[in-house]
Motif scaffolding. Structure first.
Motif, PDB file in Angstrom:
ATOM      1  N   LEU A 232       0.868  -1.166   0.000  1.00 52.89           N
ATOM      2  CA  LEU A 232       0.000   0.000   0.000  1.00 52.89           C
ATOM      3  C   LEU A 232       0.910   1.222   0.000  1.00 52.89           C
ATOM      4  N   LEU A 233       0.701   2.139  -0.942  1.00 53.83           N
ATOM      5  CA  LEU A 233       1.562   3.305  -1.062  1.00 53.83           C
ATOM      6  C   LEU A 233       0.727   4.563  -1.292  1.00 53.83           C
ATOM      7  N   PHE A 234       1.323   5.700  -0.973  1.00 51.91           N
ATOM      8  CA  PHE A 234       0.669   6.996  -1.134  1.00 51.91           C
ATOM      9  C   PHE A 234       1.075   7.658  -2.457  1.00 51.91           C
ATOM     10  N   HIS A 235       0.156   8.432  -3.006  1.00 47.18           N
ATOM     11  CA  HIS A 235       0.454   9.274  -4.166  1.00 47.18           C
ATOM     12  C   HIS A 235      -0.257  10.601  -3.957  1.00 47.18           C
ATOM     13  N   GLY A 236       0.519  11.678  -3.761  1.00 49.38           N
ATOM     14  CA  GLY A 236      -0.061  12.979  -3.493  1.00 49.38           C
ATOM     15  C   GLY A 236      -0.679  13.604  -4.735  1.00 49.38           C
ATOM     16  N   THR A 237      -1.821  14.241  -4.571  1.00 50.63           N
ATOM     17  CA  THR A 237      -2.514  14.851  -5.701  1.00 50.63           C
ATOM     18  C   THR A 237      -3.400  15.984  -5.179  1.00 50.63           C
ATOM     19  N   ALA A 272       5.086   7.041  -2.482  1.00 48.22           N
ATOM     20  CA  ALA A 272       5.776   7.236  -1.203  1.00 48.22           C
ATOM     21  C   ALA A 272       5.235   6.258  -0.177  1.00 48.22           C
ATOM     22  N   GLU A 273       6.124   5.788   0.707  1.00 46.64           N
ATOM     23  CA  GLU A 273       5.694   4.932   1.810  1.00 46.64           C
ATOM     24  C   GLU A 273       5.343   5.762   3.036  1.00 46.64           C
ATOM     25  N   ILE A 331      10.254   5.192  -4.906  1.00 47.89           N
ATOM     26  CA  ILE A 331       9.468   4.066  -5.407  1.00 47.89           C
ATOM     27  C   ILE A 331       8.850   4.486  -6.735  1.00 47.89           C
ATOM     28  N   VAL A 332       9.308   3.838  -7.821  1.00 45.94           N
ATOM     29  CA  VAL A 332       8.896   4.229  -9.167  1.00 45.94           C
ATOM     30  C   VAL A 332       8.377   3.013  -9.920  1.00 45.94           C
ATOM     31  N   ILE A 333       7.230   3.200 -10.579  1.00 46.37           N
ATOM     32  CA  ILE A 333       6.595   2.152 -11.381  1.00 46.37           C
ATOM     33  C   ILE A 333       6.457   2.673 -12.807  1.00 46.37           C
ATOM     34  N   PHE A 334       6.737   1.803 -13.795  1.00 47.53           N
ATOM     35  CA  PHE A 334       6.676   2.217 -15.197  1.00 47.53           C
ATOM     36  C   PHE A 334       5.521   1.566 -15.955  1.00 47.53           C
TER      37      PHE A 334
END
Length: 352
Positions: A232-237, A272-273, A331-334
């Motif tokens: 489970l990870l965060f993504h700011g928006t 982000a964790e 933490i990067v996902i493509f």
């Protein structure tokens, strides 16, 4: 043979006239399942289809698509990034195959397991998207615990983007929404299955716990799978962007990702964790309400890199080639199918 053939009657012929129709031979499909076809299209086991000519060959066996190999390729590669993963291939096959094939994956040929909290349809309509405000007290407290346990009072230069150059002393969770998106979940589920299998074949695979793993109640509720580094990870928006994504009209777009946060490790989607780190990229509305999304992310075989000036193109290629599935220190996902948006958390920053 039980087939329907469409024929056009030439001009000058009428009732009672005899015409000869040449029936094309029936196609012999050498694939018993879609997974067999995908493996043929991905001989190096990278997790992606890239060979246009080989795909045109398979498409001629499975479908009635006409046109050049590039025109046929465009029917598959809808986002135009030059490569196609397993979920994208399955979606293409469902739309175009003249005779449906079984998936050919373990756990049932067409079975998809759904998140524990899922309440909506599990098949059709394919465009089912719905959001629910979290009203269950226990679940709301678990989300609040996720925020509290991942808080770090650490300043970075990105904090200036919030307009206040100091770290909040805490975050007050105001409301939370949970999302159900059938199309996105199916694509995530298939990609997770594929990555889990790839991890089981790698001798150097390592399980890597992240800070959000400390929120054990929520992780258990969401049945997080550590054997493939699902986190489970965060993504700011912004609240507006979150609402758009929850409604199904917005999405993570890899080609645009990083435009607001930099591309130090390549043009992927950054997570982000820690709530504190994600908050640096959250945009407050006129009432001071901020938003982060909580996503399920299958990180798989992780490439750790702590270089000050990493070679972004090289790192990105390591993931696109299938050697790795994600990057850590950041933490990067493509691959967007490695991400499923589960919650949007709306909160306010607290300052001393």
């Amino acid at each position: 043979e039980g087939r329907w053939i469409q024929a056009r009657i030439p001009e000058g012929y009428g009732p009672g006239d005899t015409i000869t129709v040449e029936v094309p031979p029936k196609k012999e499909n050498k694939f018993k399942t879609l997974h067999e076809a995908f493996l043929y299209l991905d001989p190096k086991h990278t997790g992606y289809i890239t060979d246009h000519e080989r795909f045109a060959e398979v498409a001629s066996l499975l479908t009635n698509l006409k046109g050049s190999k590039e025109e046929v390729w465009k029917s598959l590669d809808k986002d135009g990034n030059g490569q196609v993963n397993w979920p994208e291939f399955v979606e293409w096959a469902e739309d175009n195959c003249s005779e449906p094939l079984e998936l050919g994956l373990s756990g049932g040929d067409s079975a998809v397991s759904f998140p524990p909290l899922w309440t909506g349809p599990t098949d059709k309509p394919a465009d089912y998207v719905k959001q629910f405000e979290v009203t269950d007290t226990e679940q709301f407290m678990e989300l609040d615990e996720l925020i509290q346990k991942t808080y770090k009072r650490i300043w970075t230069r990105d904090r200036k983007k919030t307009g206040v150059d100091k770290v909040p002393i805490g975050f007050d969770l105001i409301k939370a929404k949970r999302c159900e998106n059938l199309k996105d979940w199916k694509r995530y589920y298939h990609r997770r299955h594929q990555i889990a299998h790839a991890c089981s074949q790698k001798a150097n695979f390592m399980k890597r716990p992240v800070l959000t793993s400390m929120a054990t109640g929520l992780c258990q509720r969401q049945a997080i799978r550590s054997h493939c580094n699902e986190w489970l990870l965060f993504h700011g928006t912004s609240p507006e962007s979150a609402e758009s994504i929850l409604s199904g009209t917005g999405d993570f777009v890899i080609s645009l990702a990083g435009s607001a946060t930099g591309t130090l490790y390549g043009r992927g989607t950054y997570f982000a964790e820690s709530i504190t780190k994600a908050d640096e990229y959250a945009k407050a509305d006129k009432d001071g309400l901020c938003c982060v999304m909580v996503c399920k992310v299958v990180a798989g075989h992780v490439l750790y890199n702590d270089e000050v000036t990493p070679d972004a193109d090289k790192l990105q290629q390591c993931c696109i080639s299938g050697e790795y599935h994600s990057i850590l220190k950041e933490i990067v996902i493509f691959d967007a199918d490695q991400v499923y948006v589960e919650y949007a958390l709306f909160y306010k920053r607290q300052y001393g």
